[in-house]
Design an enzyme around this catalytic site. Structure first.
Site, short mmCIF file in Angstrom:
data_model
loop_
_atom_site.label_atom_id
_atom_site.label_comp_id
_atom_site.label_asym_id
_atom_site.label_seq_id
_atom_site.Cartn_x
_atom_site.Cartn_y
_atom_site.Cartn_z
CB CYS A 33 -7.36 3.73 5.29
SG CYS A 33 -6.83 2.67 3.67
CB CYS A 103 -10.17 2.12 -1.72
SG CYS A 103 -10.74 3.35 -0.50
FE1 FES Z 1 -8.62 1.88 3.15
FE2 FES Z 1 -10.38 1.85 1.45
S1 FES Z 1 -10.45 2.54 3.44
S2 FES Z 1 -8.31 1.24 1.12
#
Ligand code: FES
Length: 145
Positions: A33, A103
């Site tokens: 992400c 995450c």
């Molecule tokens: Fe990146 Fe949660 S979406 S750390």
């Protein structure tokens, strides 16, 4: 979708900030992400974590897990802090949605990176601690809890 504890730590995160001249500091990015986590540790002469702070460019789950993880390592020895895995943090938060488990890895990896930094600076060995990665890749996020 999120437990009450996750919401609480997300809305009122503990230990946000920085430590000047930290005993150890670790920064980890999540390749999936692009989010980033940084952890600062203040460790005393008895290898006890006196204080811990975190800063993140991360999602709510990353904030909540880091907040909980910092609470869990504070006051522990560096060796005891190794038991604060992302699984333990997720359990302490009463679970995370499966899509958000990756995450929680940011907090664990950033703590390990900060412990590694401390160990390197002081020439000590922390059992079970491996050289941290600077980026969390796809392979770890396949794990299920
Ligand atoms: Fe990146 Fe949660 S979406 S750390």
């Amino acid at each position: 979708m999120y437990t009450e504890k996750v919401m609480d730590h997300f809305q009122h995160p503990r230990n946000v900030g920085e430590i000047e001249n930290p005993s150890g500091m670790g920064t980890v990015g999540n390749a999936k992400c692009g989010d980033i986590m940084r952890i600062y540790l203040d460790i005393d002469d008895n290898q006890v974590i006196r204080d811990v702070k975190f800063k993140t460019f991360g999602c709510g789950a990353a904030v909540a897990t880091s907040s909980m993880a910092t609470e869990m390592v504070k006051g522990k020895t560096v060796q005891e802090a190794m038991a604060v895995t992302n699984k333990a943090v997720c359990e302490a938060l009463d679970g995370l949605p499966p899509v958000k488990v990756h995450c929680s890895l940011l907090a664990e990896e950033a703590i390990h990176a900060a412990l590694w930094d401390y160990a390197q600076k002081n020439g000590i060995v922390i059992e079970g601690l491996e050289k941290p990665k600077s980026d969390i890749g796809e392979e770890e996020i396949e794990e299920e809890y």
